[in-house]
Design a protein around this motif. Sequence first.
Motif, PDB file in Angstrom:
ATOM      1  N   GLY A 313      51.129  49.372  40.831  1.00  0.00           N
ATOM      2  CA  GLY A 313      51.518  48.953  39.674  1.00  0.00           C
ATOM      3  C   GLY A 313      52.380  47.596  39.935  1.00  0.00           C
ATOM      4  N   TYR A 314      53.288  47.419  39.281  1.00  0.00           N
ATOM      5  CA  TYR A 314      53.945  45.989  39.520  1.00  0.00           C
ATOM      6  C   TYR A 314      54.899  46.278  40.926  1.00  0.00           C
ATOM      7  N   VAL A 315      55.002  45.375  41.724  1.00  0.00           N
ATOM      8  CA  VAL A 315      55.394  45.329  43.168  1.00  0.00           C
ATOM      9  C   VAL A 315      56.428  44.064  43.083  1.00  0.00           C
ATOM     10  N   ASP A 316      57.567  44.340  43.344  1.00  0.00           N
ATOM     11  CA  ASP A 316      58.540  43.213  43.348  1.00  0.00           C
ATOM     12  C   ASP A 316      58.176  42.147  44.490  1.00  0.00           C
ATOM     13  N   HIS A 317      58.401  40.822  44.232  1.00  0.00           N
ATOM     14  CA  HIS A 317      58.244  39.913  45.079  1.00  0.00           C
ATOM     15  C   HIS A 317      58.525  40.058  46.621  1.00  0.00           C
ATOM     16  N   ASP A 318      59.911  40.638  47.035  1.00  0.00           N
ATOM     17  CA  ASP A 318      60.368  40.759  48.085  1.00  0.00           C
ATOM     18  C   ASP A 318      59.724  41.988  48.867  1.00  0.00           C
ATOM     19  N   ASP A 319      59.014  42.945  47.994  1.00  0.00           N
ATOM     20  CA  ASP A 319      58.405  44.007  48.547  1.00  0.00           C
ATOM     21  C   ASP A 319      56.902  43.926  48.911  1.00  0.00           C
ATOM     22  N   VAL A 320      56.313  42.569  48.548  1.00  0.00           N
ATOM     23  CA  VAL A 320      55.019  42.287  48.780  1.00  0.00           C
ATOM     24  C   VAL A 320      54.578  42.120  50.090  1.00  0.00           C
ATOM     25  N   PRO A 321      55.321  41.268  51.073  1.00  0.00           N
ATOM     26  CA  PRO A 321      54.913  41.092  52.128  1.00  0.00           C
ATOM     27  C   PRO A 321      54.559  42.341  53.238  1.00  0.00           C
ATOM     28  N   PRO A 322      55.179  43.476  53.229  1.00  0.00           N
ATOM     29  CA  PRO A 322      54.881  44.456  53.841  1.00  0.00           C
ATOM     30  C   PRO A 322      53.528  45.173  53.443  1.00  0.00           C
ATOM     31  N   LEU A 323      53.124  45.197  52.288  1.00  0.00           N
ATOM     32  CA  LEU A 323      51.711  45.470  51.769  1.00  0.00           C
ATOM     33  C   LEU A 323      50.738  44.594  52.650  1.00  0.00           C
ATOM     34  N   TYR A 324      50.938  43.480  52.915  1.00  0.00           N
ATOM     35  CA  TYR A 324      49.925  42.802  53.900  1.00  0.00           C
ATOM     36  C   TYR A 324      50.070  43.183  55.165  1.00  0.00           C
ATOM     37  N   GLU A 325      51.208  43.583  55.787  1.00  0.00           N
ATOM     38  CA  GLU A 325      51.272  44.049  56.973  1.00  0.00           C
ATOM     39  C   GLU A 325      50.381  45.369  57.334  1.00  0.00           C
ATOM     40  N   ASP A 326      50.377  46.089  56.284  1.00  0.00           N
ATOM     41  CA  ASP A 326      49.792  47.460  56.392  1.00  0.00           C
ATOM     42  C   ASP A 326      47.999  47.456  55.891  1.00  0.00           C
ATOM     43  N   ALA A 327      47.710  45.999  55.363  1.00  0.00           N
ATOM     44  CA  ALA A 327      46.334  46.024  54.993  1.00  0.00           C
ATOM     45  C   ALA A 327      45.678  45.237  56.342  1.00  0.00           C
ATOM     46  N   ASP A 328      44.195  45.704  56.242  1.00  0.00           N
ATOM     47  CA  ASP A 328      43.284  45.043  57.182  1.00  0.00           C
ATOM     48  C   ASP A 328      42.674  43.771  56.617  1.00  0.00           C
ATOM     49  N   ALA A 329      42.500  43.856  55.386  1.00  0.00           N
ATOM     50  CA  ALA A 329      41.959  42.456  54.682  1.00  0.00           C
ATOM     51  C   ALA A 329      42.481  42.544  53.450  1.00  0.00           C
ATOM     52  N   PHE A 330      42.352  41.240  52.843  1.00  0.00           N
ATOM     53  CA  PHE A 330      42.646  40.961  51.327  1.00  0.00           C
ATOM     54  C   PHE A 330      41.473  40.603  50.636  1.00  0.00           C
ATOM     55  N   VAL A 331      41.463  41.138  49.139  1.00  0.00           N
ATOM     56  CA  VAL A 331      40.203  40.804  48.233  1.00  0.00           C
ATOM     57  C   VAL A 331      40.733  40.047  47.275  1.00  0.00           C
ATOM     58  N   TYR A 332      40.074  38.876  46.979  1.00  0.00           N
ATOM     59  CA  TYR A 332      40.249  38.149  46.036  1.00  0.00           C
ATOM     60  C   TYR A 332      39.140  37.979  44.895  1.00  0.00           C
ATOM     61  N   PRO A 333      38.864  38.918  43.802  1.00  0.00           N
ATOM     62  CA  PRO A 333      37.637  38.779  43.301  1.00  0.00           C
ATOM     63  C   PRO A 333      37.529  37.842  41.912  1.00  0.00           C
ATOM     64  N   GLY A 334      38.553  36.988  41.742  1.00  0.00           N
ATOM     65  CA  GLY A 334      38.638  36.199  40.374  1.00  0.00           C
ATOM     66  C   GLY A 334      37.677  35.674  39.984  1.00  0.00           C
ATOM     67  N   LEU A 335      37.334  35.410  38.993  1.00  0.00           N
ATOM     68  CA  LEU A 335      36.409  34.535  38.102  1.00  0.00           C
ATOM     69  C   LEU A 335      36.608  33.289  37.689  1.00  0.00           C
ATOM     70  N   LEU A 348      46.735  34.926  54.412  1.00  0.00           N
ATOM     71  CA  LEU A 348      46.528  34.188  55.532  1.00  0.00           C
ATOM     72  C   LEU A 348      47.847  34.075  56.596  1.00  0.00           C
ATOM     73  N   GLY A 349      49.055  33.810  55.839  1.00  0.00           N
ATOM     74  CA  GLY A 349      50.157  33.805  56.403  1.00  0.00           C
ATOM     75  C   GLY A 349      50.659  34.868  57.222  1.00  0.00           C
ATOM     76  N   THR A 350      50.070  36.230  56.732  1.00  0.00           N
ATOM     77  CA  THR A 350      50.325  37.441  57.250  1.00  0.00           C
ATOM     78  C   THR A 350      49.141  37.661  58.135  1.00  0.00           C
ATOM     79  N   TYR A 351      48.220  36.885  58.710  1.00  0.00           N
ATOM     80  CA  TYR A 351      47.272  37.069  59.398  1.00  0.00           C
ATOM     81  C   TYR A 351      46.407  38.126  58.850  1.00  0.00           C
ATOM     82  N   THR A 352      45.999  38.179  57.608  1.00  0.00           N
ATOM     83  CA  THR A 352      45.214  39.189  56.952  1.00  0.00           C
ATOM     84  C   THR A 352      44.050  38.358  56.447  1.00  0.00           C
TER      85      THR A 352
END
Length: 433
Positions: A313-335, A348-352
């Motif tokens: 769901g919605y995640v506050d901006h300040d709580d987003v960086p730790p999500l990247y820390e826990d992720a192995d990759a980020f996906v952007y499927p935009g059209l 990329l800033g979080t080395y993801t």
Amino acid sequence: MTETAVTDGSDDQTDRPTLDVGFIPAECPGTGAVGATRTSELLIQKLSHHHDLTVYVASQAEADPERLPARDRVEYVLHDGLGKLPHPLLTKLDAMREEVDALGTHDMVHTYSPGFIPILADLDVPTLSTLNSYLPACPKGDFRYYDGEKCTGHGTAKCINCIAHADVDRRKGVENSLRSVYSSLGKVNYVDDAMTAIHDVDAFQALSPHIKDDYANMGVDRERITVVPHFYDDEFYHPEWDRPLDEGDGFTLLHVGRLQENKGQESLVRAMPRLLSNHGDLTLRVAGSGGYEEGLHKLARQLGVDHAIDWLGYVDHDDVPPLYEDADAFVYPGLLDEPFGRVLLEALGTYTPVLASDVGSTDYIVGDAGVRFEADDPAALADGFDALVADYERHRAAIPEQLERFAPDTVESAFLDLYAEVAETRTPATAGR
């Protein structure tokens, strides 16, 4: 305008003019932490180290004086809490027209939203507009004809037909469709005015070579467009999060964004059966909400993949960086061929490493730090994920070099050079003051 030595963030000093700048942000600073609003806040902070800024705000949001991003060398002129009728954009333009005389007293005026281009055309001082959207050329703002192929240019009848067809096809529900139709139709005449006024603006900042090419193809003088990208947000810069992939913990794929048709999340969900067949330990985490949320949940259940998706769901901006820390990759499927994509810099800033559709500026931002795939193609997305995992460490190792072009000091220096150049395009109103 006075001459002084200002620093570009490095140890070297360059003589550049200290300017009195009128700055018009995309939205009211301090009222949002994403997109152009956040970038405006960061830019105000950076530029106020070198120039005197008067920030002219026109917004439906209510300003919070305690959250305005900078105080030293910054003055705010607030037109906040504006009404939405007859149209939110037109109301903002009317408010800013009240400031035309004041804007004309500065050494230069920079609007960080091309929505205010008609205001710049009325000024006799050097002007700069950031091209961070397609608003001046497209009432829908996505530059997609019938929500499909890239548009080749505006026209009143053409735009009206496109708006009506696109909103029938969006399947967003009656209320959302009517709201979108109203908003888009209210901008048709604005687009005519903006595309006329755009030729009276002295210079443009494009966020990427991609959007520079698009505007040049629309008739804007290419020589007046300078590419200066976003810089990464220090809140999302964590090189210490560079860690080897631990295959024993499973693979976590992260998506962050508003859940809506043009963000491509439907293709992402449709790719999940294939992804899980090849990577059974995969978990997809989705941070965001929006009009497509219910439909995406239903699709995931129909495909039998909902168990592998963590809907945050919605995640506050300040709580987003730790999500990247826990992720192995980020996906952007935009059209969309979006002018930029700040979430890509956050990754990329979080080395993801990044898995991104081949639209807009993704190649410029991601480079070798990820893999691109054909947009709106679930099979291509799954193939891209396989390629990313197969060469994971090489893509991660490419992140530091790729990030350098978006480093705050690098971009700040480019902005200072652009400001100095723009200030010389006409005789400033305050010259010799």
